[in-house]
Design a protein around this motif. Structure first.
Motif, PDB file in Angstrom:
ATOM      1  N   ARG A   1       8.885   0.298  -0.225  1.00 46.87           N
ATOM      2  CA  ARG A   1      10.059   1.503  -0.505  1.00 46.87           C
ATOM      3  C   ARG A   1      10.822   2.093   0.616  1.00 46.87           C
ATOM      4  NH1 ARG A   1       9.684   6.469  -4.919  1.00 46.87           N
ATOM      5  NH2 ARG A   1      11.941   6.725  -4.870  1.00 46.87           N
TER       6      ARG A   1
ATOM      7  N   ASP B   1       0.703  -1.129  -0.134  1.00 48.13           N
ATOM      8  CA  ASP B   1       0.113  -0.006   0.113  1.00 48.13           C
ATOM      9  C   ASP B   1       0.868   1.066  -0.074  1.00 48.13           C
ATOM     10  OD1 ASP B   1      -1.886  -1.675   0.198  1.00 48.13           O
ATOM     11  OD2 ASP B   1      -2.731  -1.315   2.285  1.00 48.13           O
ATOM     12  N   LYS B   2       0.481   2.285  -0.644  1.00 49.48           N
ATOM     13  CA  LYS B   2       1.074   3.597  -0.878  1.00 49.48           C
ATOM     14  C   LYS B   2       0.575   4.398   0.617  1.00 49.48           C
ATOM     15  CE  LYS B   2       2.309   4.042  -5.566  1.00 49.48           C
ATOM     16  NZ  LYS B   2       2.513   5.102  -6.548  1.00 49.48           N
TER      17      LYS B   2
ATOM     18  N   ASP C   1       3.819  10.177  -2.523  1.00 54.47           N
ATOM     19  CA  ASP C   1       3.094   8.702  -1.674  1.00 54.47           C
ATOM     20  C   ASP C   1       4.179   7.799  -2.110  1.00 54.47           C
ATOM     21  OD1 ASP C   1       1.169  10.408  -1.251  1.00 54.47           O
ATOM     22  OD2 ASP C   1      -0.186   9.473  -2.464  1.00 54.47           O
ATOM     23  N   MET C   2       4.448   6.730  -1.172  1.00 52.04           N
ATOM     24  CA  MET C   2       5.447   5.638  -1.433  1.00 52.04           C
ATOM     25  C   MET C   2       4.952   4.492  -0.557  1.00 52.04           C
ATOM     26  SD  MET C   2       9.148   7.335  -0.533  1.00 52.04           S
ATOM     27  CE  MET C   2       9.797   8.650  -1.357  1.00 52.04           C
ATOM     28  N   THR C   3       5.207   3.123  -1.302  1.00 49.93           N
ATOM     29  CA  THR C   3       4.867   1.854  -0.695  1.00 49.93           C
ATOM     30  C   THR C   3       5.586   1.789   0.720  1.00 49.93           C
ATOM     31  OG1 THR C   3       6.487   0.692  -1.755  1.00 49.93           O
ATOM     32  CG2 THR C   3       4.223   1.070  -2.934  1.00 49.93           C
TER      33      THR C   3
END
Length: 170
Positions: free
Chosen positions: A123, A109-110, A118-120
Motif C-alpha cells: 500500500r 507485512d504491515k 498500519d499499512m502494508t
C-alpha cells in the motif's frame, strides 16, 4: 503485491521519473520560488513534496516503520533548477537501492506509520506512485500558468537512458 509486481510497478515509475525530471528541467532558476497559484506551494516546495515519499518510504518499508521524522523537507537546500533536478535524481536512486533489497514479505507485512494506521509495504508503494502523479499533474498546471510547455506526458522514449523503458535499455 509481491516482489515481481513491485518490480513492474517500479519500472513504470522509472519511466514516469524520466518525464518528471525533464519537466523540472524546464523551470528557469528565476521561477523556482514562483507561486503560480496563490496560497499553494512554490515550485521549489512542490518538487520537494513530490519526492518526500519517493526518497523516504522504501527505506521505511525495509526498516519496518514510517515515522514523521523519516520524511524531512529539503526545500531550503533547493535554490536552483540544477538543485531540483539533482534532488529528483538522488531521491529516485535512494528509493531504487531500497527497492532492490525488498522481498515479498516487505510488500505483505504491515508497518506502523505516522498516518495513524498500519499499512502494508504494498500500500505504501502505491501511495508513492499516486502521490507523485497527483503532484506532477499539479506541476504541469504550474508550468502552464508560468507560460512553460511541459513535456508530453507519455514521452518515455525521450527520457535519459536510465529512465527509458526496459525494452530500450536492453
Amino acid at each position: 503485491m509481491n516482489k515481481q509486481d513491485l518490480i513492474s510497478l517500479w519500472d513504470h515509475f522509472r519511466e514516469i521519473q524520466g518525464v518528471t525530471v525533464r519537466t523540472i528541467e524546464r523551470v528557469p532558476d528565476a521561477r523556482v520560488d514562483a507561486r503560480p497559484v496563490p496560497g499553494m506551494r512554490s515550485v521549489r516546495e512542490l518538487v520537494d513534496h513530490m519526492y518526500l515519499y519517493v526518497r523516504s518510504v522504501p527505506d521505511a518499508i525495509l526498516r519496518g516503520e514510517l515515522k514523521q521524522e523519516d520524511c524531512p523537507s529539503y526545500a531550503e537546500k533547493l535554490a536552483t533548477t540544477k538543485d531540483l533536478v539533482a534532488y529528483a535524481h538522488e531521491s529516485f536512486r535512494t528509493a531504487d537501492r531500497a527497492i532492490a533489497q525488498m522481498e515479498d514479505r516487505h510488500m505483505r507485512d504491515k508497518l506502523p506509520t505516522f498516518f495513524g494506521s498500519d499499512m502494508t509495504g504494498s500500500r505504501l508503494m502505491r501511495i508513492i506512485y499516486d502521490e507523485h502523479l497527483h503532484h506532477r499533474g499539479q506541476f504541469y498546471a504550474y508550468l502552464r500558468a508560468l507560460g512553460i510547455e511541459p513535456p508530453f506526458l507519455w514521452s518515455f522514449d525521450d527520457n535519459a537512458p536510465e529512465y527509458q523503458p526496459r525494452a530500450l535499455r536492453a
